[in-house]
Design a protein around this motif. Sequence first.
Motif, PDB file in Angstrom:
ATOM      1  N   GLY A 512       0.806  -1.204   0.000  1.00 28.38           N
ATOM      2  CA  GLY A 512       0.000   0.000   0.000  1.00 28.38           C
ATOM      3  C   GLY A 512       0.842   1.258   0.000  1.00 28.38           C
ATOM      4  O   GLY A 512       1.963   1.277  -0.527  1.00 28.38           O
ATOM      5  N   GLY A 513       0.311   2.309   0.625  1.00 33.26           N
ATOM      6  CA  GLY A 513       1.047   3.563   0.679  1.00 33.26           C
ATOM      7  C   GLY A 513       2.373   3.413   1.400  1.00 33.26           C
ATOM      8  O   GLY A 513       3.420   3.811   0.890  1.00 33.26           O
ATOM      9  N   GLN A 514       2.335   2.832   2.598  1.00 34.82           N
ATOM     10  CA  GLN A 514       3.556   2.583   3.359  1.00 34.82           C
ATOM     11  C   GLN A 514       3.498   1.224   4.047  1.00 34.82           C
ATOM     12  O   GLN A 514       4.099   1.029   5.099  1.00 34.82           O
ATOM     13  CB  GLN A 514       3.769   3.682   4.407  1.00 34.82           C
ATOM     14  CG  GLN A 514       3.989   5.068   3.833  1.00 34.82           C
ATOM     15  CD  GLN A 514       4.362   6.083   4.904  1.00 34.82           C
ATOM     16  OE1 GLN A 514       5.461   6.081   5.445  1.00 34.82           O
ATOM     17  NE2 GLN A 514       3.427   6.973   5.220  1.00 34.82           N
ATOM     18  N   THR A 515       2.786   0.292   3.465  1.00 34.45           N
ATOM     19  CA  THR A 515       2.610  -1.021   4.085  1.00 34.45           C
ATOM     20  C   THR A 515       2.890  -2.146   3.107  1.00 34.45           C
ATOM     21  O   THR A 515       2.742  -1.984   1.893  1.00 34.45           O
ATOM     22  CB  THR A 515       1.179  -1.184   4.613  1.00 34.45           C
ATOM     23  OG1 THR A 515       0.261  -1.016   3.513  1.00 34.45           O
ATOM     24  CG2 THR A 515       0.865  -0.151   5.686  1.00 34.45           C
ATOM     25  N   VAL A 516       3.279  -3.306   3.653  1.00 37.56           N
ATOM     26  CA  VAL A 516       3.437  -4.532   2.876  1.00 37.56           C
ATOM     27  C   VAL A 516       2.831  -5.676   3.682  1.00 37.56           C
ATOM     28  O   VAL A 516       3.046  -5.770   4.899  1.00 37.56           O
ATOM     29  CB  VAL A 516       4.917  -4.837   2.573  1.00 37.56           C
ATOM     30  CG1 VAL A 516       5.072  -6.215   1.947  1.00 37.56           C
ATOM     31  CG2 VAL A 516       5.494  -3.781   1.634  1.00 37.56           C
ATOM     32  N   PHE A 517       2.067  -6.537   3.014  1.00 39.11           N
ATOM     33  CA  PHE A 517       1.447  -7.696   3.640  1.00 39.11           C
ATOM     34  C   PHE A 517       1.832  -8.964   2.883  1.00 39.11           C
ATOM     35  O   PHE A 517       1.924  -8.956   1.653  1.00 39.11           O
ATOM     36  CB  PHE A 517      -0.078  -7.574   3.624  1.00 39.11           C
ATOM     37  CG  PHE A 517      -0.661  -6.791   4.763  1.00 39.11           C
ATOM     38  CD1 PHE A 517      -1.235  -7.441   5.843  1.00 39.11           C
ATOM     39  CD2 PHE A 517      -0.640  -5.406   4.745  1.00 39.11           C
ATOM     40  CE1 PHE A 517      -1.779  -6.718   6.895  1.00 39.11           C
ATOM     41  CE2 PHE A 517      -1.185  -4.675   5.781  1.00 39.11           C
ATOM     42  CZ  PHE A 517      -1.763  -5.337   6.875  1.00 39.11           C
ATOM     43  N   CYS A 518       2.014 -10.058   3.628  1.00 37.48           N
ATOM     44  CA  CYS A 518       2.211 -11.375   3.038  1.00 37.48           C
ATOM     45  C   CYS A 518       1.413 -12.384   3.860  1.00 37.48           C
ATOM     46  O   CYS A 518       1.473 -12.362   5.095  1.00 37.48           O
ATOM     47  CB  CYS A 518       3.682 -11.783   3.032  1.00 37.48           C
ATOM     48  SG  CYS A 518       4.743 -10.800   1.959  1.00 37.48           S
ATOM     49  N   SER A 519       0.693 -13.266   3.182  1.00 38.62           N
ATOM     50  CA  SER A 519      -0.052 -14.326   3.852  1.00 38.62           C
ATOM     51  C   SER A 519       0.386 -15.665   3.289  1.00 38.62           C
ATOM     52  O   SER A 519       0.662 -15.783   2.092  1.00 38.62           O
ATOM     53  CB  SER A 519      -1.559 -14.148   3.661  1.00 38.62           C
ATOM     54  OG  SER A 519      -2.028 -12.983   4.326  1.00 38.62           O
ATOM     55  N   THR A 520       0.432 -16.677   4.143  1.00 34.36           N
ATOM     56  CA  THR A 520       0.945 -17.979   3.736  1.00 34.36           C
ATOM     57  C   THR A 520      -0.163 -19.014   3.623  1.00 34.36           C
ATOM     58  O   THR A 520      -1.294 -18.806   4.075  1.00 34.36           O
ATOM     59  CB  THR A 520       1.994 -18.492   4.748  1.00 34.36           C
ATOM     60  OG1 THR A 520       1.323 -18.935   5.944  1.00 34.36           O
ATOM     61  CG2 THR A 520       2.985 -17.391   5.110  1.00 34.36           C
ATOM     62  N   ASN A 522      -0.420 -21.622   5.217  1.00 33.08           N
ATOM     63  CA  ASN A 522      -0.704 -22.238   6.514  1.00 33.08           C
ATOM     64  C   ASN A 522      -1.388 -21.293   7.493  1.00 33.08           C
ATOM     65  O   ASN A 522      -1.455 -21.564   8.683  1.00 33.08           O
ATOM     66  CB  ASN A 522       0.599 -22.763   7.139  1.00 33.08           C
ATOM     67  CG  ASN A 522       1.182 -23.906   6.353  1.00 33.08           C
ATOM     68  OD1 ASN A 522       0.453 -24.733   5.826  1.00 33.08           O
ATOM     69  ND2 ASN A 522       2.492 -23.947   6.243  1.00 33.08           N
ATOM     70  N   GLY A 523      -1.890 -20.171   7.009  1.00 36.65           N
ATOM     71  CA  GLY A 523      -2.643 -19.282   7.880  1.00 36.65           C
ATOM     72  C   GLY A 523      -1.805 -18.339   8.697  1.00 36.65           C
ATOM     73  O   GLY A 523      -2.181 -17.985   9.816  1.00 36.65           O
ATOM     74  N   VAL A 524      -0.668 -17.901   8.168  1.00 29.65           N
ATOM     75  CA  VAL A 524       0.158 -16.901   8.836  1.00 29.65           C
ATOM     76  C   VAL A 524       0.127 -15.628   7.992  1.00 29.65           C
ATOM     77  O   VAL A 524       0.372 -15.674   6.787  1.00 29.65           O
ATOM     78  CB  VAL A 524       1.614 -17.387   8.989  1.00 29.65           C
ATOM     79  CG1 VAL A 524       2.501 -16.263   9.504  1.00 29.65           C
ATOM     80  CG2 VAL A 524       1.678 -18.571   9.942  1.00 29.65           C
ATOM     81  N   THR A 525      -0.176 -14.506   8.611  1.00 31.64           N
ATOM     82  CA  THR A 525      -0.172 -13.218   7.918  1.00 31.64           C
ATOM     83  C   THR A 525       0.777 -12.276   8.642  1.00 31.64           C
ATOM     84  O   THR A 525       0.705 -12.133   9.867  1.00 31.64           O
ATOM     85  CB  THR A 525      -1.577 -12.600   7.877  1.00 31.64           C
ATOM     86  OG1 THR A 525      -2.448 -13.466   7.132  1.00 31.64           O
ATOM     87  CG2 THR A 525      -1.549 -11.238   7.198  1.00 31.64           C
ATOM     88  N   VAL A 526       1.673 -11.650   7.882  1.00 31.36           N
ATOM     89  CA  VAL A 526       2.612 -10.689   8.451  1.00 31.36           C
ATOM     90  C   VAL A 526       2.484  -9.376   7.692  1.00 31.36           C
ATOM     91  O   VAL A 526       2.049  -9.340   6.539  1.00 31.36           O
ATOM     92  CB  VAL A 526       4.073 -11.193   8.382  1.00 31.36           C
ATOM     93  CG1 VAL A 526       4.259 -12.474   9.175  1.00 31.36           C
ATOM     94  CG2 VAL A 526       4.516 -11.382   6.944  1.00 31.36           C
ATOM     95  N   SER A 527       2.854  -8.297   8.383  1.00 33.74           N
ATOM     96  CA  SER A 527       2.867  -6.987   7.732  1.00 33.74           C
ATOM     97  C   SER A 527       4.006  -6.173   8.314  1.00 33.74           C
ATOM     98  O   SER A 527       4.495  -6.462   9.407  1.00 33.74           O
ATOM     99  CB  SER A 527       1.533  -6.263   7.945  1.00 33.74           C
ATOM    100  OG  SER A 527       1.319  -5.978   9.318  1.00 33.74           O
ATOM    101  N   TRP A 528       4.443  -5.170   7.573  1.00 29.81           N
ATOM    102  CA  TRP A 528       5.444  -4.243   8.088  1.00 29.81           C
ATOM    103  C   TRP A 528       5.350  -2.939   7.323  1.00 29.81           C
ATOM    104  O   TRP A 528       4.796  -2.877   6.234  1.00 29.81           O
ATOM    105  CB  TRP A 528       6.846  -4.835   8.060  1.00 29.81           C
ATOM    106  CG  TRP A 528       7.503  -5.091   6.735  1.00 29.81           C
ATOM    107  CD1 TRP A 528       8.483  -4.342   6.154  1.00 29.81           C
ATOM    108  CD2 TRP A 528       7.302  -6.226   5.849  1.00 29.81           C
ATOM    109  NE1 TRP A 528       8.892  -4.912   4.964  1.00 29.81           N
ATOM    110  CE2 TRP A 528       8.186  -6.064   4.762  1.00 29.81           C
ATOM    111  CE3 TRP A 528       6.459  -7.336   5.878  1.00 29.81           C
ATOM    112  CZ2 TRP A 528       8.245  -6.977   3.707  1.00 29.81           C
ATOM    113  CZ3 TRP A 528       6.503  -8.242   4.833  1.00 29.81           C
ATOM    114  CH2 TRP A 528       7.392  -8.052   3.764  1.00 29.81           C
ATOM    115  N   GLY A 529       5.862  -1.891   7.942  1.00 32.74           N
ATOM    116  CA  GLY A 529       5.760  -0.562   7.360  1.00 32.74           C
ATOM    117  C   GLY A 529       5.217   0.422   8.380  1.00 32.74           C
ATOM    118  O   GLY A 529       5.460   0.295   9.581  1.00 32.74           O
TER     119      GLY A 529
END
Length: 605
Positions: A512-520, A522-529
């Motif tokens: 997004g504007g200042q975010t990044v998301f990744c989902s796996t 196996n049901g794991v979601t991470v974000s940073w920014g």
Amino acid sequence: MPPARKRRSRTKSPTDSEIIAPGGGTQADVDRLAKNLGMGSDAVAAILNSEGSGAASARRSRSSASAPASSAITSSAWADFMMDEGFSGGDGNSSSNNHAMGDASLDAQEGDSKRAKTEETITNDGRRSSVSKNVRNDFSVPREYILPIAPRVVKTGVLAQTGSLDSKMIGRTKRTLKEPYDLQEPTLLGYESIFEKQHVAVIAASSSACHSIVITTSGDAYAWGRNEAGQCGFGTTTTCVPLPKKIELSGNFVAAAVGKSHSILVTDEGICYAAGFNKYGQCGVNSSAEAILTWRKCVLTNATGVKIVQAACGENFSVLLDSEGFMYSAGLSEFGQLGNGETGEYFIAANKIGFANATKFERRSVFVRKAYDSMEDAKKPPVPMPDSDNIRIGGISCGKNHTIAVEAPFSNKDAGCQRVFTWGCGGYGVLGHGEQVDQYTPQMVNVFTGPLFQNNSPVRVCAGTHCSLVLTENGHVYYFGKHRSVGEATMRPALVDVLANNAHVVNTLGAGGQTVFCSTVNGVTVSWGVGQTGELGYGADNPKSSAKPKFVEKLDKVLVTDVSCGYGHTLFLLQDEDAEDQKVIQTIAKFEVDDMKAYMNKLSK
């Protein structure tokens, strides 16, 4: 970050494997490395056990190779090697968790083409075998594309959003997030009162947009968010449409895209419609009107019988993809984001410059590459690719002023891997070419043609405001550009090794504007920014930013089938197929129409 988990648990069951390579490498490690290199496991083991002494030494000492390997069980040599080469790790000896990303090996991927042609492997009996056709893409081999290209399809699910619903505030004013409509964690949005428990098939947000569009499984489109230029397509302009509202336009919709202040819808018949801000022609309706308040059919130049299947929007430009893999663009050309080879810059007045913007969609069919065979070649401008006229695209995504595209899949794998192309504004290394230079024509990202990707081809691309992401077959994510206001830019594609080295297999991603998301898977979601309005989804009592990938705890055990990041908000599709899915979805917060009444009353004052 903990290792990857099975479907509903973050704990990975330990497995005992014999150490067979220096630095604590197990057979699983060797097999994984061999797959990434496109070599046999025995050959990789022989190279590793030579410990720099050459293949002959490895053959002479093969019988005693296990001794030094066992003695190095506590060292981090294996993890260091995996990190340096950009491969995924997988055991507890990995020390790469101290890094958010590891650089892909530029020398291995952009090296001298003559050297690439003489790459060799070692067979079981010590003989050398050429693997030149698997080391680099052979552009002279015609690619047998798998056509037609279809609209992007994901598992349908329940819509959730994190980030404030007060779109008139986002990016303009700051206030304490304390209202009920300030969604600071993933929340089911209108699940019962708006969608009546109907699944959503498509979610569309973008790094420049404070509004969103979703499409249900019945083909109906809903829009909400900022609507000051009529971008939601309701025929009027308002500061904010607080909740999803059905768009009254006939058609069975299969794709959607949103820019800063404009939107595009695509029907199952391949017809696309646009609405919203149109000062630069980004709606592609062949009009110079500054705003299009009601949906109008997009105009394609010299394109009879074309069926559009995908759309993507930047801040003030748009890109379409048809079923044959051909691209079309319209809108602002200031940074070369139209991909037509020029900006069309001209003087309007002595101190005012204009650009040759496009008010209707035109096909872009020239693709270029830049050679890195020598320092002299690296200084030369990109040249058209030999198969430029025949290249077909399978997926597109737009950032603020750049576009990234991945080649369509093809059946003859001897031709290499799917290529990645970028063009537009080159600030912060967002194009992945190692330089901050605008590119006016789709240019191949050379890194993704190296030997590491022959068995791990790029399959999906995603763009944020000033960053780009590439997802590969094995679920690895490569990042380049910059999405945080602090820190250095990543000038070339770099493996997000904190995920890969812990065996996380990513199935969907967003920026997004200042975010990044990744989902796996196996049901794991991470974000940073940075998520000042709750778009990172960490919750009200947690930090609003993270420099490294961090778990979105509220989505723990939830299988996310798709994610789309906007400016100040993030959308998710949550899988809802069985009793186990429904059980975890019940733990997610809900926001319905009744919860919005207080906000509506506030808006009316």
